[in-house]
Design a protein around this motif. Structure first.
Motif: not given
Length: 354
Positions: A183-202
């Motif tokens: 949905v974000v992509a279709a609207r050409q908008e931007k998103a922040l995604i937060f996680t507490q785990f470094k190993e999840t970021t990649a």
């Protein structure tokens, strides 16, 4: 003057002790979260700006304990004591900021895959066995390790297993993340995604890159400090960068990321103040778009049960400053703890976000 003054909430920390040795005629503390976990956070800040006002740490703890037993308006006396020294400003106050857009927070409920459910139930069964054999500090360590393991399983089996697979169908959260990202992509908008785990970021960066069809950015504790300004500038100015994955601890404060109109908490910090600070990377002065905040919660799991606790925990800061409960999971009785973590399989396998 201290900015982000919650950094001195721990009076025993080296940086707190160093800061309190600074000589100054006037001291000012700036913070959006004077109380992150417990009222002792407030004592430490006041020990810097006005030493002695709230007594010693031990005296303050005894005072707060007496207040908590009051039947009505328990923290009123403390509130009145500190009121002359606090200037509180809210972004939601239109008399302060008239043109800040709206922020909408929604719970995004995620089912568990069969693999997740099996691993989750196995973890709880192991905990039940251990609780019969240990106590004291060893019990505390086992409980904390179990809670971390359950968080990892709720994110993705591969995070706990360390097998590097990260298949989408193995995680209800990845399935839900695709729905939102599309949905974000279709609207050409931007998103922040937060996680507490470094190993999840990649893995999140790789997954979202495949959904958006373009690469995004990542920032975590090992990202060089000198590179962080460049990453922020790139996200803010480059329209071809659709998302930014950040670890809460490294990217949750001090960054201006108003190019994003979506904030996704992939896993929960279980501290409202920390989560709100992360959200405020997008919802801050300079934001011109409405901000939609998604907080992922796995149904039937400890995530959903603690989410209810988070709602009550918000009152600690909110009620005091306008005190509250700090639930120490490790101090729960065995039967209470097992009720908290036991999987509701019917709810966990339920599809839909209603």
């Amino acid at each position: 003057m201290l900015d982000e003054a919650q950094a001195i909430k721990n009076p025993g920390a080296k940086q707190t002790k160093s800061v309190k040795r600074l000589k100054a005629e006037t001291r000012i503390a700036l913070t959006g979260t004077p109380i992150e976990n417990r009222l002792g956070d407030l004592w430490s800040i006041f020990d810097f700006i006005n030493p002695g006002l709230l007594g010693s740490s031990k005296e303050f703890s005894a005072f707060v304990k007496r207040l908590a037993d009051r039947p009505h308006n328990p923290y009123g006396p403390l509130r009145e004591l500190v009121r002359p020294y606090i200037l509180r400003r809210l972004k939601t106050d239109k008399s302060i900021i008239a043109d800040l857009p709206d922020k909408t927070e929604v719970k995004t409920f995620c089912p568990l895959s069969r693999k997740q459910a099996a691993l989750y139930q196995q973890a709880v069964a192991e905990l039940a066995g251990h609780l019969e054999e240990v106590n004291g500090i060893k019990r505390r360590g086992i409980v904390l390790a179990l809670l971390m393991r359950l968080k990892q399983i709720c994110n993705h089996p591969s995070q706990w297993l360390g097998d590097g697979a990260w298949n989408e169908e193995d995680s209800g959260k990845l399935v839900r993340l695709r729905d939102i990202a599309e949905v974000v992509a279709a609207r050409q908008e931007k998103a922040l995604i937060f996680t507490q785990f470094k190993e999840t970021t990649a893995p999140l960066v790789a997954f979202l890159g495949s959904v958006f069809g373009r690469p995004g950015l990542v920032l975590h504790g090992e990202t060089e400090v000198k590179k962080r300004k460049d990453l922020v500038r790139q996200f803010q100015e480059d329209e071809d960068v659709p998302f930014f994955v950040l670890s809460v601890k490294a990217g949750g404060t001090g960054l201006n990321l108003t190019a994003a109109s979506h904030v996704i908490h992939f896993d929960r910090w279980w501290n409202p103040a920390v989560e709100n600070q992360a959200t405020d990377r997008a919802f801050r002065i300079g934001q011109t778009k409405n901000v939609l905040v998604h907080k992922f919660v796995c149904r039937g799991t400890v995530e959903e049960k603690i989410d209810h606790m988070i709602e009550s925990k918000k009152q600690l800061a909110g009620d005091f400053l306008s005190g509250g409960a700090d639930i120490l999971l490790t101090e729960m009785k065995d039967e209470e703890l097992l009720r908290l973590v036991t999987l509701d399989l019917g709810a966990a396998m339920k599809e839909g976000n209603e």
